[in-house]
Write a protein that holds these residues in place. Structure first.
Motif, PDB file in Angstrom:
ATOM      1  N   ALA A 124       0.886  -1.075  -0.136  1.00 19.66           N
ATOM      2  CA  ALA A 124       0.104  -0.075   0.013  1.00 19.66           C
ATOM      3  C   ALA A 124       0.758   1.009   0.137  1.00 19.66           C
ATOM      4  O   ALA A 124       2.020   1.200   0.373  1.00 19.66           O
ATOM      5  N   VAL A 125       0.384   2.299  -0.329  1.00 13.11           N
ATOM      6  CA  VAL A 125       1.087   3.563  -0.340  1.00 13.11           C
ATOM      7  C   VAL A 125       0.122   4.685  -0.251  1.00 13.11           C
ATOM      8  O   VAL A 125      -1.143   4.633  -0.691  1.00 13.11           O
ATOM      9  N   VAL A 126       0.548   5.743   0.312  1.00  9.80           N
ATOM     10  CA  VAL A 126      -0.325   7.007   0.567  1.00  9.80           C
ATOM     11  C   VAL A 126       0.165   8.118   0.334  1.00  9.80           C
ATOM     12  O   VAL A 126       1.634   8.156   0.695  1.00  9.80           O
ATOM     13  N   THR A 127      -0.124   9.140  -0.457  1.00 12.94           N
ATOM     14  CA  THR A 127       0.260  10.443  -0.843  1.00 12.94           C
ATOM     15  C   THR A 127       0.611  11.353   0.417  1.00 12.94           C
ATOM     16  O   THR A 127       0.313  10.934   1.608  1.00 12.94           O
ATOM     17  N   TRP A 128       1.519  12.224   0.101  1.00 15.33           N
ATOM     18  CA  TRP A 128       2.195  13.041   1.342  1.00 15.33           C
ATOM     19  C   TRP A 128       1.013  13.881   1.949  1.00 15.33           C
ATOM     20  O   TRP A 128       0.723  13.956   3.166  1.00 15.33           O
ATOM     21  N   SER A 129      -0.115  13.959   1.182  1.00 14.73           N
ATOM     22  CA  SER A 129      -1.317  14.635   1.874  1.00 14.73           C
ATOM     23  C   SER A 129      -2.210  13.720   2.356  1.00 14.73           C
ATOM     24  O   SER A 129      -3.162  14.237   2.905  1.00 14.73           O
ATOM     25  N   GLY A 130      -2.020  12.340   2.035  1.00 11.36           N
ATOM     26  CA  GLY A 130      -3.332  11.459   2.603  1.00 11.36           C
ATOM     27  C   GLY A 130      -4.421  11.644   1.770  1.00 11.36           C
ATOM     28  O   GLY A 130      -5.466  10.924   2.409  1.00 11.36           O
ATOM     29  N   ASP A 131      -4.734  11.966   0.578  1.00 10.06           N
ATOM     30  CA  ASP A 131      -5.908  12.070  -0.453  1.00 10.06           C
ATOM     31  C   ASP A 131      -6.090  10.963  -0.968  1.00 10.06           C
ATOM     32  O   ASP A 131      -7.098  10.669  -1.394  1.00 10.06           O
ATOM     33  N   ARG A 132      -4.858  10.137  -1.272  1.00 10.23           N
ATOM     34  CA  ARG A 132      -4.939   9.175  -2.222  1.00 10.23           C
ATOM     35  C   ARG A 132      -4.254   8.059  -1.738  1.00 10.23           C
ATOM     36  O   ARG A 132      -3.184   8.012  -1.338  1.00 10.23           O
ATOM     37  N   THR A 133      -4.831   6.715  -1.878  1.00 12.81           N
ATOM     38  CA  THR A 133      -4.228   5.698  -1.156  1.00 12.81           C
ATOM     39  C   THR A 133      -4.434   4.418  -2.181  1.00 12.81           C
ATOM     40  O   THR A 133      -5.541   4.193  -2.774  1.00 12.81           O
ATOM     41  N   LEU A 134      -3.384   3.722  -2.568  1.00 13.40           N
ATOM     42  CA  LEU A 134      -3.376   2.625  -3.289  1.00 13.40           C
ATOM     43  C   LEU A 134      -3.120   1.279  -2.766  1.00 13.40           C
ATOM     44  O   LEU A 134      -2.061   1.221  -1.633  1.00 13.40           O
ATOM     45  N   TYR A 135      -3.600   0.060  -3.061  1.00 13.24           N
ATOM     46  CA  TYR A 135      -3.469  -0.824  -2.393  1.00 13.24           C
ATOM     47  C   TYR A 135      -3.200  -2.162  -3.526  1.00 13.24           C
ATOM     48  O   TYR A 135      -3.515  -2.137  -4.586  1.00 13.24           O
ATOM     49  N   ALA A 136      -2.243  -3.131  -3.277  1.00 18.94           N
ATOM     50  CA  ALA A 136      -2.112  -4.482  -3.895  1.00 18.94           C
ATOM     51  C   ALA A 136      -3.307  -5.233  -4.127  1.00 18.94           C
ATOM     52  O   ALA A 136      -4.295  -5.102  -3.116  1.00 18.94           O
ATOM     53  N   ASP A 137      -3.634  -5.853  -5.110  1.00 22.55           N
ATOM     54  CA  ASP A 137      -4.995  -6.378  -5.152  1.00 22.55           C
ATOM     55  C   ASP A 137      -5.184  -7.590  -4.085  1.00 22.55           C
ATOM     56  O   ASP A 137      -6.245  -7.927  -3.727  1.00 22.55           O
ATOM     57  N   SER A 138      -4.196  -7.923  -3.673  1.00 23.01           N
ATOM     58  CA  SER A 138      -4.142  -9.064  -2.547  1.00 23.01           C
ATOM     59  C   SER A 138      -4.512  -8.656  -1.369  1.00 23.01           C
ATOM     60  O   SER A 138      -4.899  -9.466  -0.754  1.00 23.01           O
ATOM     61  N   VAL A 139      -4.609  -7.342  -1.213  1.00 23.12           N
ATOM     62  CA  VAL A 139      -5.008  -6.832   0.313  1.00 23.12           C
ATOM     63  C   VAL A 139      -6.163  -5.636   0.281  1.00 23.12           C
ATOM     64  O   VAL A 139      -6.630  -5.588   1.174  1.00 23.12           O
ATOM     65  N   LYS A 140      -6.493  -5.520  -1.054  1.00 23.69           N
ATOM     66  CA  LYS A 140      -7.384  -4.502  -1.208  1.00 23.69           C
ATOM     67  C   LYS A 140      -8.719  -5.055  -0.510  1.00 23.69           C
ATOM     68  O   LYS A 140      -9.282  -6.136  -0.729  1.00 23.69           O
ATOM     69  N   GLY A 141      -9.528  -4.305   0.401  1.00 25.75           N
ATOM     70  CA  GLY A 141     -10.520  -4.528   0.637  1.00 25.75           C
ATOM     71  C   GLY A 141     -10.605  -5.159   2.285  1.00 25.75           C
ATOM     72  O   GLY A 141     -11.457  -5.162   3.207  1.00 25.75           O
ATOM     73  N   ARG A 142      -9.069  -5.532   2.493  1.00 28.14           N
ATOM     74  CA  ARG A 142      -8.977  -6.092   3.912  1.00 28.14           C
ATOM     75  C   ARG A 142      -7.891  -5.145   4.658  1.00 28.14           C
ATOM     76  O   ARG A 142      -8.141  -5.000   6.034  1.00 28.14           O
ATOM     77  N   PHE A 143      -6.998  -4.347   4.041  1.00 32.22           N
ATOM     78  CA  PHE A 143      -6.035  -3.755   4.677  1.00 32.22           C
ATOM     79  C   PHE A 143      -6.442  -2.047   4.526  1.00 32.22           C
ATOM     80  O   PHE A 143      -6.963  -1.767   3.326  1.00 32.22           O
ATOM     81  N   THR A 144      -6.229  -1.268   5.342  1.00 32.40           N
ATOM     82  CA  THR A 144      -6.305  -0.103   5.558  1.00 32.40           C
ATOM     83  C   THR A 144      -5.123   0.904   5.790  1.00 32.40           C
ATOM     84  O   THR A 144      -4.412   0.627   6.643  1.00 32.40           O
ATOM     85  N   MET A 145      -4.350   1.598   4.709  1.00 30.96           N
ATOM     86  CA  MET A 145      -3.355   2.574   5.188  1.00 30.96           C
ATOM     87  C   MET A 145      -3.963   3.963   5.487  1.00 30.96           C
ATOM     88  O   MET A 145      -4.728   4.576   4.796  1.00 30.96           O
ATOM     89  N   SER A 146      -3.098   4.533   6.398  1.00 32.87           N
ATOM     90  CA  SER A 146      -3.543   5.707   7.050  1.00 32.87           C
ATOM     91  C   SER A 146      -2.262   6.482   7.476  1.00 32.87           C
ATOM     92  O   SER A 146      -1.278   5.837   7.663  1.00 32.87           O
ATOM     93  N   ARG A 147      -2.261   7.707   7.679  1.00 35.17           N
ATOM     94  CA  ARG A 147      -1.018   8.327   8.232  1.00 35.17           C
ATOM     95  C   ARG A 147      -1.624   9.627   9.251  1.00 35.17           C
ATOM     96  O   ARG A 147      -2.663  10.286   8.791  1.00 35.17           O
ATOM     97  N   ASP A 148      -1.034  10.112  10.006  1.00 36.25           N
ATOM     98  CA  ASP A 148      -1.231  10.863  10.995  1.00 36.25           C
ATOM     99  C   ASP A 148       0.254  11.848  11.114  1.00 36.25           C
ATOM    100  O   ASP A 148       0.926  11.592  11.809  1.00 36.25           O
ATOM    101  N   ASN A 149       0.015  12.933  10.155  1.00 37.21           N
ATOM    102  CA  ASN A 149       1.487  13.578  10.203  1.00 37.21           C
ATOM    103  C   ASN A 149       1.604  14.490  11.514  1.00 37.21           C
ATOM    104  O   ASN A 149       2.761  14.586  11.785  1.00 37.21           O
ATOM    105  N   ALA A 150       0.860  14.429  12.187  1.00 35.85           N
ATOM    106  CA  ALA A 150       0.938  15.425  13.470  1.00 35.85           C
ATOM    107  C   ALA A 150       1.753  14.551  14.369  1.00 35.85           C
ATOM    108  O   ALA A 150       2.744  15.010  15.116  1.00 35.85           O
ATOM    109  N   LYS A 151       1.517  13.225  14.191  1.00 37.59           N
ATOM    110  CA  LYS A 151       2.390  12.114  15.070  1.00 37.59           C
ATOM    111  C   LYS A 151       3.460  11.557  14.534  1.00 37.59           C
ATOM    112  O   LYS A 151       3.994  10.752  14.936  1.00 37.59           O
TER     113      LYS A 151
END
Length: 122
Positions: A49-76
């Motif tokens: 998975a990958v998330v953009t610097w702004s967190g507005d777009r996330t891409l997932y491999a087909d093998s994990v899509k629907g099961r995995f969720t990527m996120s980021r907390d830039n403040a932390k």
């Protein structure tokens, strides 16, 4: 420039959930795209998975899509990978990586964590 440390891996049963964390230091994580990759024994490191610097777009491999969720907390200065409905084939060492763009190729990332082991039993 930036140091990354993964945590949260462990031994779980199929169907369980885990949340991996990637803590950054040395430089604000907000300046980087963040990706997750994994590598199983005898296998090549693969994109998860990958998330953009702004967190507005996330891409997932087909093998994990629907099961995995990527996120980021830039403040932390932390990125996360929430893994649900884990399968034995998810067993691997999971790495987070930081780079200047939202790449799906491992070679495009300049900074890597040490990895955290995820083992899923059947």
């Amino acid at each position: 420039q930036v140091q990354l440390v993964e945590s949260g891996g462990g031994l779980v049963q199929a169907g369980d959930s885990l949340r991996l964390s990637c803590a950054a230091s040395g430089r604000a994580l907000s300046t980087y795209a963040v990706g997750w990759f994994r590598q199983a024994p005898g296998k090549e490191r693969e994109f998860v998975a990958v998330v953009t610097w702004s967190g507005d777009r996330t891409l997932y491999a087909d093998s994990v899509k629907g099961r995995f969720t990527m996120s980021r907390d830039n403040a932390k200065n932390t990125a996360y990978l929430q893994m649900r409905s884990l399968k034995p084939e998810d067993t691997a060492v999971y790495y987070c990586a930081a780079g200047g763009g939202a790449w799906t190729l491992a070679s495009m990332y300049g900074y890597w964590g040490q990895g955290t082991q995820v083992t899923v039993s059947s």
